[in-house]
Design a protein around this motif. Structure first.
Motif, PDB file in Angstrom:
ATOM      1  N   THR A   1       0.922  -1.058   0.059  1.00 57.68           N
ATOM      2  CA  THR A   1      -0.052   0.055   0.044  1.00 57.68           C
ATOM      3  C   THR A   1       0.666   1.291  -0.091  1.00 57.68           C
ATOM      4  O   THR A   1       0.597   2.206  -0.588  1.00 57.68           O
ATOM      5  CB  THR A   1      -0.900  -0.068   1.246  1.00 57.68           C
ATOM      6  N   ASP A   2       1.702   1.176   0.868  1.00 48.98           N
ATOM      7  CA  ASP A   2       2.799   2.219   0.826  1.00 48.98           C
ATOM      8  C   ASP A   2       3.219   2.813  -0.554  1.00 48.98           C
ATOM      9  O   ASP A   2       3.464   3.952  -1.204  1.00 48.98           O
ATOM     10  CB  ASP A   2       3.987   2.267   1.760  1.00 48.98           C
ATOM     11  N   GLU A   3       3.702   1.508  -1.272  1.00 49.61           N
ATOM     12  CA  GLU A   3       4.397   1.772  -2.437  1.00 49.61           C
ATOM     13  C   GLU A   3       3.460   2.258  -3.574  1.00 49.61           C
ATOM     14  O   GLU A   3       3.730   2.995  -4.399  1.00 49.61           O
ATOM     15  CB  GLU A   3       4.951   0.244  -3.037  1.00 49.61           C
ATOM     16  N   LEU A   4       2.127   1.861  -3.692  1.00 49.61           N
ATOM     17  CA  LEU A   4       1.040   2.351  -4.325  1.00 49.61           C
ATOM     18  C   LEU A   4       0.902   3.690  -4.197  1.00 49.61           C
ATOM     19  O   LEU A   4       0.647   4.496  -5.013  1.00 49.61           O
ATOM     20  CB  LEU A   4       0.002   1.436  -4.435  1.00 49.61           C
ATOM     21  N   LEU A   5       0.795   4.298  -2.748  1.00 52.04           N
ATOM     22  CA  LEU A   5       0.297   5.625  -2.476  1.00 52.04           C
ATOM     23  C   LEU A   5       1.661   6.454  -3.023  1.00 52.04           C
ATOM     24  O   LEU A   5       1.356   7.488  -3.750  1.00 52.04           O
ATOM     25  CB  LEU A   5       0.373   5.622  -1.116  1.00 52.04           C
TER      26      LEU A   5
END
Length: 392
Positions: free
Chosen positions: A24-28
């Motif tokens: 999720t961090d990477e997508l954000l």
């Protein structure tokens, strides 16, 4: 390409099955970089250990504003930034200074809908009129109710295609003005009754009555979680059989949540001086509201801290402890063990630690090892209350 694997959770619990970032961090981060806005127009909320903030900083963005609820996350961000030689961000509370002028707000979805409601309200209230809130989470933890919360504050909410078991929700066009009244804490009144128990605020009474307040993100809201209730039910035994409450005791409510234990003890023991401390900013804000609602500001001090790290060794006559058994979405005993170790450090020789925990956990053995002799006070199918005496 930013190397997320270099990030650490310290000073929070670290273990082989726990890491300081997820997909999720990477997508954000990817979404923000593709949006092309300057760092000064980006706010980050819920960045647990700094993964989002530091990846954006590594990409050359500066002036990023970040809010983390947990003080352990705030300290981990600082530690990770120091290790990576990173800068270009500022920490804020969840307020206007965090969001004024922000056009992109990146959010790691919180566990509770109440916390998401508070975040969505703050973004709609204080961010730029064309602000976009991008909230992400692991698909297995996401619900349609999260979309409904965002839709109360934004005209458009668009779920994105899932990737690597994570998904983003993109909310745009804030729908309410800054003049809308600020959300008030949830409030409820509780009465704990034990005929002849000694629960009393005045002579002849046999019950304890107090108000509990909770802002979004505080565990259990304004309700009494069943673990806290179990320890409250055991307090008459604490009053009648403990040397730690003699004279004017110094009491620490370690991991205070919304302040139920601190307030209940203060009402039952007027001579006591109490410090209520928690690592969650939402919990601390809620406890301060609870303390004020019960007119106990002169008796209870509330602090934002990690496991009482700002308190002196041997400074407490009594520690009240209802440790968590989750770390984020993971079931893990590490957080409870950290607080037990902290309780042992804080308690004076001969002082006491009263703990409530899920009956299936191995906390009694840990309490005996870290604090001293530990006896069971009460036990139900779900919870156990123990009394530990600090050994010399």
């Amino acid at each position: 390409m930013f190397d997320f694997s270099r990030l650490r959770r310290f000073p929070d619990v670290e273990a082989p099955n726990l890491q300081a970032w997820d997909a999720t961090d990477e997508l954000l981060v990817q979404w923000a970089l593709e949006a092309g806005v300057p760092g000064s127009e980006i706010a980050v909320i819920g960045d647990e250990y700094g993964a989002i903030t530091l990846a954006l900083s590594d990409a050359g963005l500066s002036g990023i504003r970040v809010h983390q609820d947990l003080v352990t996350g705030r300290r981990a961000l600082v530690n990770n930034a120091r290790a990576l030689g990173s800068s270009g961000w500022q920490s804020h509370e969840l307020d206007e200074t965090l969001l004024a002028g922000a056009r992109v707000v990146l959010v790691q979805l919180p566990k509770s809908l109440a916390a998401l409601e508070e975040i969505a309200d703050a973004v709609a209230r204080w961010a730029a009129s064309d602000a976009v809130l991008v909230a992400g989470g692991r698909v297995k933890h996401m619900t349609l109710a999260q979309n409904d919360v965002l839709a109360r504050h934004f005209a458009a909410v668009q779920p994105q295609r899932a990737a690597r078991k994570s998904r983003l929700l993109v909310a745009s066009a804030p729908t309410h003005p800054a003049e809308k009244p600020l959300p008030a804490p949830e409030t409820s009144r509780h009465v704990i009754s034990h005929p002849g128990s000694g629960f009393s605020r005045g002579e002849g009474e046999a019950s304890l009555e107090f108000v509990l307040c909770a802002y979004g993100g505080a565990f259990a809201g304004a309700k009494l979680d069943i673990g806290t209730r179990a320890l409250l039910d055991a307090m008459p035994a604490l009053a009648s059989g403990s040397s730690a409450v003699a004279a004017r005791p110094m009491v620490v409510d370690l991991g205070c949540g919304t302040g139920a234990l601190a307030v209940a003890f203060a009402l039952q023991h007027p001579p006591a001086t109490i410090i209520a401390t928690d690592r969650s900013a939402a919990a601390v804000r809620s406890t301060r509201a609870t303390v004020a609602a019960n007119d106990l500001q002169d008796r209870i001090t509330v602090t934002l801290d990690d496991a009482g790290s700002d308190l002196g060794d041997g400074s407490a006559d009594l520690v009240l402890l209802n440790p968590p058994f989750h770390l984020g979405a993971s079931v893990h005993e590490g957080a409870g063990h950290r607080l037990i170790e902290a309780a042992a450090r804080l308690t004076r020789e001969g002082g006491e630690v009263w703990t409530v925990f899920n009956s299936h956990l191995d906390h009694r053995r840990v309490l005996t090892r870290e604090v001293g002799p530990t006896e069971q006070i009460t036990r139900t199918s779900k919870f156990t209350v123990t009394r530990s005496i600090k050994r010399a």
